[in-house]
Scaffold this motif. Structure first.
Motif, short mmCIF file in Angstrom:
data_model
loop_
_atom_site.label_atom_id
_atom_site.label_comp_id
_atom_site.label_asym_id
_atom_site.label_seq_id
_atom_site.Cartn_x
_atom_site.Cartn_y
_atom_site.Cartn_z
N MET A 55 0.86 -1.18 0.00
CA MET A 55 0.00 0.00 0.00
C MET A 55 0.90 1.23 0.00
SD MET A 55 -3.12 0.74 2.59
CE MET A 55 -4.32 1.99 2.28
N PRO A 56 0.64 2.21 -0.88
CA PRO A 56 1.49 3.41 -0.88
C PRO A 56 1.39 4.17 0.44
CG PRO A 56 -0.35 3.66 -2.40
CD PRO A 56 -0.42 2.28 -1.87
N THR A 57 2.48 4.86 0.78
CA THR A 57 2.56 5.57 2.05
C THR A 57 3.06 6.99 1.83
OG1 THR A 57 3.11 3.49 3.16
CG2 THR A 57 3.54 5.52 4.38
N LEU A 58 2.39 7.92 2.46
CA LEU A 58 2.81 9.32 2.45
C LEU A 58 3.28 9.68 3.85
CD1 LEU A 58 3.01 12.13 1.08
CD2 LEU A 58 0.64 12.52 1.81
N PHE A 59 4.56 10.03 3.97
CA PHE A 59 5.11 10.49 5.24
C PHE A 59 5.11 12.01 5.24
CE2 PHE A 59 6.92 6.27 5.00
CZ PHE A 59 6.79 5.82 6.30
N ILE A 60 4.66 12.58 6.34
CA ILE A 60 4.65 14.04 6.49
C ILE A 60 5.32 14.37 7.82
CG2 ILE A 60 3.24 16.12 6.68
CD1 ILE A 60 1.01 14.55 5.21
N LYS A 62 -10.11 10.21 -2.05
CA LYS A 62 -8.87 9.95 -2.80
C LYS A 62 -7.75 9.50 -1.87
CE LYS A 62 -10.08 13.05 -6.49
NZ LYS A 62 -9.97 14.37 -7.03
N LEU A 63 -7.90 9.79 -0.57
CA LEU A 63 -6.89 9.39 0.41
C LEU A 63 -7.02 7.94 0.85
CD1 LEU A 63 -6.86 12.47 2.81
CD2 LEU A 63 -5.29 11.96 0.95
N SER A 64 -8.16 7.34 0.57
CA SER A 64 -8.43 6.00 1.10
C SER A 64 -7.53 4.92 0.51
CB SER A 64 -9.90 5.63 0.88
OG SER A 64 -10.17 5.56 -0.51
N THR A 65 -6.84 5.22 -0.58
CA THR A 65 -5.99 4.22 -1.22
C THR A 65 -4.55 4.24 -0.71
OG1 THR A 65 -5.47 5.73 -3.02
CG2 THR A 65 -7.37 4.27 -3.33
N ASN A 80 -6.81 5.67 8.02
CA ASN A 80 -5.54 5.48 7.31
C ASN A 80 -4.51 6.57 7.63
OD1 ASN A 80 -7.23 7.34 5.95
ND2 ASN A 80 -6.06 7.10 4.07
N ILE A 81 -4.82 7.42 8.61
CA ILE A 81 -3.88 8.48 9.00
C ILE A 81 -3.42 8.23 10.43
CG2 ILE A 81 -3.54 10.96 9.36
CD1 ILE A 81 -5.69 11.50 7.27
N ALA A 82 -2.11 8.13 10.61
CA ALA A 82 -1.51 7.99 11.94
C ALA A 82 -0.75 9.29 12.22
CB ALA A 82 -0.57 6.81 12.00
N PHE A 94 6.69 10.45 -0.58
CA PHE A 94 5.69 9.50 -1.05
C PHE A 94 6.38 8.21 -1.48
CE2 PHE A 94 2.85 7.66 -4.25
CZ PHE A 94 1.67 7.60 -3.51
N TYR A 95 5.98 7.10 -0.88
CA TYR A 95 6.53 5.78 -1.18
C TYR A 95 5.47 4.94 -1.88
CZ TYR A 95 10.54 6.71 1.81
OH TYR A 95 11.68 7.23 2.35
N ASN A 96 5.87 4.28 -2.97
CA ASN A 96 4.91 3.45 -3.69
C ASN A 96 4.67 2.12 -2.96
OD1 ASN A 96 7.11 1.79 -4.31
ND2 ASN A 96 7.19 2.39 -6.45
N GLU A 97 3.90 1.25 -3.59
CA GLU A 97 3.53 -0.03 -2.98
C GLU A 97 4.73 -0.93 -2.69
OE1 GLU A 97 2.30 1.22 -5.78
OE2 GLU A 97 0.14 1.41 -5.55
N GLN A 98 5.80 -0.74 -3.44
CA GLN A 98 7.00 -1.55 -3.23
C GLN A 98 7.93 -0.95 -2.17
OE1 GLN A 98 6.03 -0.65 -6.58
NE2 GLN A 98 4.84 -2.54 -6.53
N GLY A 99 7.55 0.18 -1.60
CA GLY A 99 8.36 0.80 -0.56
C GLY A 99 9.47 1.68 -1.10
N VAL A 100 9.37 2.10 -2.36
CA VAL A 100 10.39 2.96 -2.96
C VAL A 100 9.91 4.40 -2.94
CG1 VAL A 100 11.65 3.46 -5.10
CG2 VAL A 100 11.15 1.09 -4.48
N CYS A 101 10.76 5.30 -2.47
CA CYS A 101 10.41 6.73 -2.45
C CYS A 101 10.43 7.23 -3.88
CB CYS A 101 11.40 7.52 -1.60
SG CYS A 101 10.97 9.27 -1.47
#
Length: 160
Positions: free
Chosen positions: A49-54, A76-79, A107-109, A133-140
């Motif tokens: 699952m893609p991840t957005l770090f802030i 749009k954030l649910s994915t 989906n927000i911590a 922003f990291y994709n599903e494979q964990g790559v920034c």
């Protein structure tokens, strides 16, 4: 016999170096205290699952504007999963979470790493808010920089 031991030693040394090198596909290490007094870390992230770090500050005006922009995106954030990290007090994080009603988003911590600075040490945070922003494979695949607007960044990463 001495040669083979020498090569074995070199081989072990090379293997140790390879395993200690940080993989580019690795999500950043972090551990944050959440407002419900639990902890959340990279071990809690969902796989594939893609991840957005802030990295943010609860008192930063640009961070507040970013949060408002994120909330406006709604479904749009649910994915993706979003991890918001600060080094400020848990009380200030709680006020921020309450102000933006962030507990309603599963989906927000949002939490604080306190004085550990683990995320700060391992990421090129120069300005707040910092986003990666990291994709599903964990790559920034994209990190935020001041040459683009927050909305441009979000559109580039979040909207297909």
């Amino acid at each position: 016999m001495k040669c083979s031991r020498k090569y074995q030693f070199i081989l072990v040394l090379i293997l140790l170096l390879i395993t200690s090198v940080k993989s580019e596909a690795a999500l950043p290490a972090f551990r944050i205290a959440l407002v419900d007094s639990t902890y959340f870390s990279n071990k809690n992230l969902k796989k594939d699952m893609p991840t957005l770090f802030i990295y943010f500050s609860p008192t930063c005006e640009e961070c507040a504007a970013l949060t408002t922009s994120l909330i406006a995106l709604g479904d749009k954030l649910s994915t993706l999963q979003i991890v918001m990290i600060t080094n400020e007090s848990l009380q200030s994080v709680k006020r921020f979470v309450d102000q933006y009603q962030l507990r309603t988003y599963k989906n927000i911590a949002v939490g604080t790493e306190g004085l550990t600075g683990k995320f700060l040490q391992n990421n090129p945070v120069q300005k707040l808010p910092y986003m990666a922003f990291y994709n599903e494979q964990g790559v920034c695949i994209q990190d935020y920089n001041s040459t683009m607007t927050v909305n441009d960044f979000l559109q580039k990463c979040l909207i297909p």
